[in-house]
Design an enzyme around this catalytic site. Sequence first.
Site, PDB file in Angstrom:
ATOM      1  N   TYR A 112       6.828  -9.728   6.660  1.00  0.00           N
ATOM      2  CA  TYR A 112       6.566  -8.126   7.097  1.00  0.00           C
ATOM      3  C   TYR A 112       6.764  -7.784   8.688  1.00  0.00           C
ATOM      4  CZ  TYR A 112       4.198  -7.305   2.649  1.00  0.00           C
ATOM      5  OH  TYR A 112       3.848  -7.435   1.144  1.00  0.00           O
ATOM      6  N   ASP A 162       0.897  -1.289  -0.044  1.00  0.00           N
ATOM      7  CA  ASP A 162      -0.047   0.036  -0.098  1.00  0.00           C
ATOM      8  C   ASP A 162       0.858   1.184   0.170  1.00  0.00           C
ATOM      9  OD1 ASP A 162      -2.353  -1.690   0.222  1.00  0.00           O
ATOM     10  OD2 ASP A 162      -2.237  -1.609   2.530  1.00  0.00           O
TER      11      ASP A 162
END
Length: 222
Positions: free
Chosen positions: A76, A23
């Site tokens: 992540y 994103d």
Amino acid sequence: MESALSVVLRVDAVSLTVAGRTDAGVHAWGQVASYEGPPVSVRSLNAVLPSDVAALSCVAADGEFDARRDATSRAYCYRVLARRERSVFEEGRALWWPRPVDVDALHACAGALIGEHDFTAFTPTDTYHERFVRRVLTAYWREVGDVLEFWIEADAFMRQMNRVLVGTMLEVAGGARSVADFVSLLSGRPRSEAGRTAPAHGLYLVGVGYGGQRVLQDIPGV
């Protein structure tokens, strides 16, 4: 990166394939990309890249290698500054969370993520995804000073999945919902039942695994 490669390679255009999309506002410590052409000097590449992008290495790969298609896992890290005072050094780099946090609850939520689950509740309802089951290989929270770090590695991720996971876990840690409620969301519940989406600036793409090799270790801090 494509523009910089075209300059260094002295060609009109370069088409880059990246291991995964993020994103807007998400950082990347270890993005992987592939392109057709010879490897270039990292020093030359960095000389023409903007200051917020840097190449770490550039090596020859098998002719059939595809950074996205061949990836077997991605990892992540989400960083939360858990203290009453904000930090100018963590501005735009970690979510400032000046509220009480039950760290044990965070650990319990992370432990429940290991394995295969339906993450429908953790991605927007309006989505291009057709399969919502993902296999989480590693998930844990780690305390580094005033910063809480959520580390996770899975075979694949859906749009905003990690950010919704963190937003929901922080609600558990704040007493707004229980660990049992969080666990129930892993059975394919609708998005409306999960928590808020955490801001993008706290999330980092750590690295990408290939050939079954994992990015993260099972034991935090190792």
